[in-house]
Design an enzyme around this catalytic site. Structure first.
Site, PDB file in Angstrom:
ATOM      1  N   GLU A  59      -5.095   2.836   4.076  1.00 32.75           N
ATOM      2  CA  GLU A  59      -5.051   1.375   4.223  1.00 32.75           C
ATOM      3  C   GLU A  59      -4.211   0.963   5.437  1.00 32.75           C
ATOM      4  O   GLU A  59      -4.586   0.068   6.194  1.00 32.75           O
ATOM      5  CB  GLU A  59      -4.447   0.710   2.979  1.00 32.75           C
ATOM      6  N   CYS A  87      -0.966   1.333  -3.129  1.00 36.10           N
ATOM      7  CA  CYS A  87       0.430   1.430  -3.547  1.00 36.10           C
ATOM      8  C   CYS A  87       1.153   0.142  -3.131  1.00 36.10           C
ATOM      9  O   CYS A  87       0.594  -0.689  -2.413  1.00 36.10           O
ATOM     10  CB  CYS A  87       1.084   2.646  -2.893  1.00 36.10           C
TER      11      CYS A  87
END
Length: 153
Positions: A59, A87
């Site tokens: 990401e 996360c």
């Protein structure tokens, strides 16, 4: 239910995840799309081990690449497809980048930061909350991760 376009972008993220796993990385892949142009701005898999950098999650890599390509610090109107629930670090970056919609595959009860754990987008201090669609190709993404970790044990 997400349309077939969403599923096809998630398939690209799964390809990136498989490539990451083949490199010895945790198999997570991501794609950022500008849906107004049906254009992929960036795609990548994890590179934490390769670059010896704990921030090199898929990401984070695609956000960096897409903002560089767009020449902007924000990706307003763009969508992110990732094979695993982000996360807390990645969720924070997603918010700061002003991603419009987040699609993710497998849920991550242990380290997730969206639906589990820190639930970053639910905090009053979170400046931007994307629309979240979890569980897209969840089974396929989950099997990929489970197979990877089973092979490491």
């Amino acid at each position: 239910m997400p349309d077939t376009t969403a599923t096809s972008y998630m398939q690209i993220a799964l390809e990136e995840a498989r490539a990451a796993g083949a490199r010895g990385e945790v198999p997570v892949g991501a794609v950022i799309v500008n849906p107004a142009r049906d254009e992929i701005l960036a795609q990548a898999g994890n590179r934490v081990e390769e670059l010896s950098d704990p921030t090199q999650h898929a990401e984070m890599i695609v956000i960096r690449r897409a903002t560089a390509k767009a020449g902007l610090s924000r990706l307003v109107g763009c969508d992110l497809y990732v094979t695993l629930e982000p996360c807390p670090m990645c969720a924070g970056a997603i918010s700061l980048a002003r991603i419009r919609r987040l699609y993710f595959g497998a849920y991550d009860p242990k380290s997730g930061g969206v639906e589990h754990g820190a639930q970053v987008f639910d905090h009053a201090t979170c400046h931007h909350k994307p629309e979240v669609v979890g569980g897209l190709v969840e089974s396929e993404a989950g099997v990929l991760l489970a197979d990877f970790f089973r092979g490491r044990r």
